[in-house]
Motif scaffolding. Sequence first.
Motif, short mmCIF file in Angstrom:
data_model
loop_
_atom_site.label_atom_id
_atom_site.label_comp_id
_atom_site.label_asym_id
_atom_site.label_seq_id
_atom_site.Cartn_x
_atom_site.Cartn_y
_atom_site.Cartn_z
N THR A 1 0.94 -1.29 0.10
CA THR A 1 -0.07 -0.16 -0.03
C THR A 1 0.97 1.27 -0.12
O THR A 1 0.73 2.20 -0.97
CB THR A 1 -1.09 -0.07 1.19
N LYS B 1 -0.80 0.42 13.94
CA LYS B 1 0.58 -0.51 13.68
C LYS B 1 1.17 -0.99 14.86
O LYS B 1 1.68 -2.33 14.91
CB LYS B 1 1.24 0.05 12.37
N LYS C 1 -8.10 6.87 10.60
CA LYS C 1 -9.03 6.62 9.77
C LYS C 1 -10.14 7.84 10.09
O LYS C 1 -10.77 8.23 9.34
CB LYS C 1 -9.50 5.60 9.46
N TYR D 1 -12.71 1.01 1.33
CA TYR D 1 -12.04 0.19 0.09
C TYR D 1 -13.06 -0.50 -0.51
O TYR D 1 -14.04 -1.00 -0.10
CB TYR D 1 -11.03 -0.90 0.72
N ARG E 1 -7.51 -3.71 -5.10
CA ARG E 1 -8.26 -2.82 -4.09
C ARG E 1 -8.23 -1.47 -4.34
O ARG E 1 -6.98 -1.06 -4.97
CB ARG E 1 -7.46 -3.03 -2.72
N TRP F 1 -5.15 -7.44 5.47
CA TRP F 1 -4.36 -6.26 5.33
C TRP F 1 -2.98 -6.63 5.00
O TRP F 1 -2.37 -7.43 5.74
CB TRP F 1 -4.73 -5.20 6.38
N GLY G 1 -4.90 4.05 2.01
CA GLY G 1 -6.35 4.24 2.65
C GLY G 1 -6.07 5.49 3.76
O GLY G 1 -5.83 5.41 4.75
N ASN H 1 -10.23 -4.33 5.93
CA ASN H 1 -9.36 -3.79 4.90
C ASN H 1 -8.61 -4.98 4.29
O ASN H 1 -8.18 -5.80 5.22
CB ASN H 1 -8.21 -3.01 5.73
N1 GLU Z 1 -3.85 0.93 6.23
C1 GLU Z 1 -3.66 1.82 5.08
C2 GLU Z 1 -3.90 1.04 3.72
O1 GLU Z 1 -4.15 -0.13 4.07
C3 GLU Z 1 -2.61 2.90 5.19
C4 GLU Z 1 -1.22 2.14 4.47
C5 GLU Z 1 -0.75 1.04 5.42
O2 GLU Z 1 -0.37 1.43 6.49
O3 GLU Z 1 -0.99 0.07 4.82
O4 GLU Z 1 -3.85 1.60 2.62
#
Ligand code: GLU
Length: 391
Positions: A15, A100, A237, A323, A367, A124, A38, A174
Motif C-alpha cells: 500500500t 500498526k 481513519k 475500500y 483494491r 491487510w 487508505g 481492510n
Molecule cells: N492502512 C492503510 C492502507 O491499507 C494505510 C497504509 C498502510 O499502512 O498500509 O492503505
Amino acid sequence: MQFSDRLANIKPSATLTINAKALELKAQGIDVTSLAVGEPNFSTPEHVRDAAKRAIDEGFTRYTAVPGISALREAIAEYFRRSYGVEVTPDCTIASNGGKQSLYNLFLALLNPGDEVLVPAPYWVSYPAMIYLNEGVPVPVKATAAAGFKLTVEQLEAARTPKTKILLFNSPSNPTGALYSEEERDAIVRWALDRGLFIIADEIYDQLVYDPHKPLSLVGWWKQYPDRIAIINGLAKSFAMTGWRVGYTVAHPDLIKKLSQITGQTTANICSISQKAAVAALTGPYDCVESMRLAFQKRRDMAWQELASWPGVACPKPEGAFYLFADISALYNDAMPDATAVCTRLLSEAKVAAVPGDAFGAPEGLRFSYAVADDVLMDALERVRKVLIGK
Ligand code: GLU
C-alpha cells in the motif's frame, strides 16, 4: 550484507510502496490519481489542530509516560464508554505509534516461535509481515467474493491446528470493507474462546460503517474475557489523522504492562503533541467523524455502483471502511495475466494507482481506496473502466 533470517519473508508494504510510486510520478508532472492508500482526503478537524498548536506553544514537547499521558488514557477509556457504553479503565489502555505499533507489539508480547495466527483473507498487507517478524506463522483463511468476503466458523476450524494461538479479527475489513453482523461475529468469538485462542480485534474502521449499520466493537466481549481479547484502534481513519500516528490497545492490565515495557525499551512514548491532539479528538464533538462518514458513504455508493456494473467484475457491496475489493480474475488474459499486470497497465494507461490483490492474499482481485474527493474518484474509475473492459 547478511541480514537476519527473520527478514526472509518480509516485503515492502504494497500500500505504501504503490502510493509512493504514484506520488513520485505526480512530482514528475504526470497526472496520476492514487486509489492505492487508505488515507482520508479530509484535513484533521480544526479543534484537534488547535490543541496541537497549543501543546507546542505551551512547551508540551518533552518525554511523557510511556503508555501515554493520563488524559489520553482516560480519553481512550471514555471513547468506549461513549461509543459502546462499556466501562474501560485507563490502566487497560496504551497509546501507540499508530494502530500498526499496537498490533506489532501485541504479536511481540504473545507469540513464541512457530505459533500460528489465523488471518482471514483477503487480509491487510502488514498482518503476515508483522507475524513473521515476531517468528510466528500466519495462516491465511480465504473468504471469497461470493461469500461477501466473510468466513464461517467451519472454515476457521478447518484451519486450526494444535499450534494455533491467535485469531486476528478485522471488521470492517481492510481490504474488502466486509462487515460481520453481530450474530456472525459472536459465533466466531464463541468458537475462538471455546478453543482457547486469543483474539486480536483490529477495529481501526469501527466508526466507518454505512447505514443502516452501527459501529460494533468486541469491547463487550473483552469486558467478560479481559485476558483473552485485545482491541486495537486509532485515530488515523475516523478523525483524518494519518500523519499524527496515534493508535491504541485495550487489553488486560497485565498485558498492558508488558506492552508498556516493550514500548519503553523500543520507541518510548508517542509524540507528546499528537497526544494532546488525540485527547481533543476523543473528548471533543464527534460531528466531524459523522460528516466524514457520510461523505465516505456517498462515495461508496457511487463507486460501487460503477464497479458492480462492469462485466466480469465481482465486487460485493462493502459495508464499512473505504475500500472496494473487486475480483477481476474473469478478465485476466494474455495481455493482463494477473493482478500485478493489471495494476501496471492501470498506472501506465489510466494513470490510476490501485493495489494488486496478491498483497492481500487474494491474487484474484484489486483494491481501490475511495478516500479521495468524489470527482477525482469517479474520473479515475472511468479511466480504469476503459482499460479493464475497453469502453
Ligand atoms: N492502512 C492503510 C492502507 O491499507 C494505510 C497504509 C498502510 O499502512 O498500509 O492503505
